[in-house]
Design an enzyme around this catalytic site. Sequence first.
Site, PDB file in Angstrom:
ATOM      1  N   HIS A  31      -8.369  10.113   4.786  1.00 12.84           N
ATOM      2  CA  HIS A  31      -8.088   9.114   3.755  1.00 12.84           C
ATOM      3  C   HIS A  31      -8.430   9.713   2.398  1.00 12.84           C
ATOM      4  O   HIS A  31      -9.500  10.316   2.234  1.00 12.84           O
ATOM      5  CB  HIS A  31      -8.914   7.847   3.995  1.00 12.84           C
ATOM      6  CG  HIS A  31      -8.355   6.650   3.289  1.00 12.84           C
ATOM      7  ND1 HIS A  31      -8.440   6.493   1.930  1.00 12.84           N
ATOM      8  CD2 HIS A  31      -7.699   5.563   3.760  1.00 12.84           C
ATOM      9  CE1 HIS A  31      -7.856   5.350   1.590  1.00 12.84           C
ATOM     10  NE2 HIS A  31      -7.401   4.768   2.687  1.00 12.84           N
TER      11      HIS A  31
ATOM     12  N   ARG B  68      -0.402   9.271   2.643  1.00 18.24           N
ATOM     13  CA  ARG B  68      -1.817   9.629   2.609  1.00 18.24           C
ATOM     14  C   ARG B  68      -2.065  11.133   2.628  1.00 18.24           C
ATOM     15  O   ARG B  68      -2.957  11.631   1.937  1.00 18.24           O
ATOM     16  CB  ARG B  68      -2.541   8.988   3.792  1.00 18.24           C
ATOM     17  CG  ARG B  68      -2.865   7.538   3.577  1.00 18.24           C
ATOM     18  CD  ARG B  68      -3.564   6.956   4.783  1.00 18.24           C
ATOM     19  NE  ARG B  68      -3.924   5.567   4.530  1.00 18.24           N
ATOM     20  CZ  ARG B  68      -4.381   4.733   5.453  1.00 18.24           C
ATOM     21  NH1 ARG B  68      -4.517   5.163   6.695  1.00 18.24           N
ATOM     22  NH2 ARG B  68      -4.684   3.492   5.150  1.00 18.24           N
TER      23      ARG B  68
ATOM     24  N   GLU C 214       0.836  -1.193   0.000  1.00 16.38           N
ATOM     25  CA  GLU C 214       0.000   0.000   0.000  1.00 16.38           C
ATOM     26  C   GLU C 214       0.873   1.245   0.000  1.00 16.38           C
ATOM     27  O   GLU C 214       2.106   1.163   0.014  1.00 16.38           O
ATOM     28  CB  GLU C 214      -0.946  -0.017   1.212  1.00 16.38           C
ATOM     29  CG  GLU C 214      -1.951  -1.166   1.158  1.00 16.38           C
ATOM     30  CD  GLU C 214      -2.928  -1.147   2.305  1.00 16.38           C
ATOM     31  OE1 GLU C 214      -2.883  -0.203   3.114  1.00 16.38           O
ATOM     32  OE2 GLU C 214      -3.738  -2.084   2.412  1.00 16.38           O
TER      33      GLU C 214
ATOM     34  N   HIS D  11     -10.316   9.983   8.721  1.00 17.14           N
ATOM     35  CA  HIS D  11     -10.054   8.552   8.797  1.00 17.14           C
ATOM     36  C   HIS D  11      -9.433   8.113  10.121  1.00 17.14           C
ATOM     37  O   HIS D  11      -9.847   7.103  10.697  1.00 17.14           O
ATOM     38  CB  HIS D  11      -9.120   8.158   7.652  1.00 17.14           C
ATOM     39  CG  HIS D  11      -8.848   6.690   7.550  1.00 17.14           C
ATOM     40  ND1 HIS D  11      -9.858   5.757   7.383  1.00 17.14           N
ATOM     41  CD2 HIS D  11      -7.685   5.986   7.575  1.00 17.14           C
ATOM     42  CE1 HIS D  11      -9.332   4.549   7.316  1.00 17.14           C
ATOM     43  NE2 HIS D  11      -8.019   4.657   7.440  1.00 17.14           N
TER      44      HIS D  11
ATOM     45  N   ASP E 214     -14.707   9.514  23.161  1.00 14.38           N
ATOM     46  CA  ASP E 214     -15.042   9.408  24.582  1.00 14.38           C
ATOM     47  C   ASP E 214     -13.824   9.195  25.482  1.00 14.38           C
ATOM     48  O   ASP E 214     -13.677   9.849  26.519  1.00 14.38           O
ATOM     49  CB  ASP E 214     -16.026   8.250  24.811  1.00 14.38           C
ATOM     50  CG  ASP E 214     -17.310   8.402  24.024  1.00 14.38           C
ATOM     51  OD1 ASP E 214     -17.604   9.521  23.565  1.00 14.38           O
ATOM     52  OD2 ASP E 214     -18.031   7.397  23.861  1.00 14.38           O
TER      53      ASP E 214
ATOM     54  N   ARG F  13      -0.036   8.668   9.641  1.00 12.64           N
ATOM     55  CA  ARG F  13       0.060   7.226   9.834  1.00 12.64           C
ATOM     56  C   ARG F  13       0.331   6.494   8.530  1.00 12.64           C
ATOM     57  O   ARG F  13      -0.306   6.758   7.509  1.00 12.64           O
ATOM     58  CB  ARG F  13      -1.233   6.685  10.465  1.00 12.64           C
ATOM     59  CG  ARG F  13      -1.227   5.179  10.661  1.00 12.64           C
ATOM     60  CD  ARG F  13      -2.422   4.717  11.445  1.00 12.64           C
ATOM     61  NE  ARG F  13      -3.678   4.833  10.736  1.00 12.64           N
ATOM     62  CZ  ARG F  13      -4.123   3.950   9.842  1.00 12.64           C
ATOM     63  NH1 ARG F  13      -3.384   2.905   9.500  1.00 12.64           N
ATOM     64  NH2 ARG F  13      -5.300   4.124   9.275  1.00 12.64           N
TER      65      ARG F  13
END
Length: 509
Positions: free
Chosen positions: A233, A280, A119, A335, A212, A370
């Site tokens: 993304h 990304r 990827e 994302h 949360d 990331r």
Amino acid sequence: MNQRTTDVLIVGSGIAGCAAALAAARDGVEVTLATKATEPEDASSWWAQGGIAVTREDADAFREDIMAASDGEADPEAVDTLVGNAAHAVEDVLLGTLDIDFDTAEEGADTDGFAYAREAAHSESRILHVNASTGRHILPPMLEHLQGLDAVTIEEDTAALELVTHEGLVHGAILERDGEFAPCFAGATVLATGGIGALYPRTTNPDGATGDGIAMAALAGADVADMEYVQFHPTAYAGADSEDTFLLSEAVRGEGGLLRNAEGERFMPDYHEDAELAPRDVVARAVRTEIDATGGVTLDVSPLDFASEFPDLVHKCEENGVDWTEGIPIAPAEHFLCGGVAVDDRGRASLDGLFAVGECSRTGVHGANRLASTSLLEGLVWGLRAGETAADAGEPAVVEAPDLLNRDPALPGNFARDKFVRLRRVMGEYVGLSRNGEDLSRAQGVLRRLKGEVDAYVRTRTARGLYELRSATIVALLVTRAASENPESKGCHYLEPSAVAPEAEADGD
């Protein structure tokens, strides 16, 4: 709901929370896993498509890829922890315990039998996957395995509203189900509540991703870090309705999918030498630029056998009336949060008795951006390490719990929904793919007023929807403040050129 005690309380049922529960149960302690989810698909892990990156014979290259994708901001020690523990964690849990049926290579291929994918920003093929829906093939077996363990109690449709603290030590949390709430005291509390997608108009996260765990930890005084690094993304389906958004796995581009603007031009080679396989943040901004310039962007899947390689995505296209043979309309969508509750290499937060794992944590692995298919791996590795450490925390102590009031009439059913619409609009317009000081200042003003309104209602009312809204406003403010305080454009915290501090511009000359 009655007051209870448990050795380890885990909040959240994605791969990180499940891994923590598994590790703690292996040590023979009593584990309570509380989750808002009623179905596996309510957890972010279920939605993970591409797969899980693993360390093969390329440990050094894997480290370098993570660091490069992070824009140099990842913590090298955290990266070493991830890479060094990846193979064992996958072998132990996913292959040995759960026997996940990952896709295999064609007979005679030069691998260990698995069909490893590549990827964006990966220099090697190292991603284990099941079609393009890996998460949904991992999470249900994990939950089923935990349900079969005597040491584990899973409380579904159960929300954590607030942490129980005493003299700087976390002793559990207030849990809520069906409108009733009570403390659950624990020797150790592990937050695994996922991301913050519900704060944005378009996201690849489930509806319950309201931040949360981060909000509860911050309110209790735990350190948070890197909150400005919100990853978008680049290839989410650009349906007319935000509720139709679904992810188109990065693996599609890894197999040869191309990005084309509304004029049919392939544009990524003009933005980065790795073209469609650039990091990304780079691809997402390029897609947004081309949408603004030409009116749209499509993912061209004609260079690959899309129907046979990605049948799950074909089905999603058909469900949404998309003729994928003509190109799939795409746009960036929120994302992943690279920051969160600051933790060490065992998932320990700055407050004693508190751990955080998965997307709600900031391990340091992701830095400013990331690397693809490292989220499931991070959740697995840190979940196992946190669960193992939490099991040694000792017996729970019953202390004075927060007195949550519920004396005023319930708010109208649309109250939280309408406030969320307002919050999402602010975050989408002012704290999205690109930022500037004026927009961030405007966002903070609106969010502070919104938080003030919500806080006033929370003082006398206790309801899950209201507390989710409180969490969302707190986290939205944390993201916006962190973005406004960071003058350096890095990774997915991208400052418009005019917004970059003069000294930062000078440094780049």
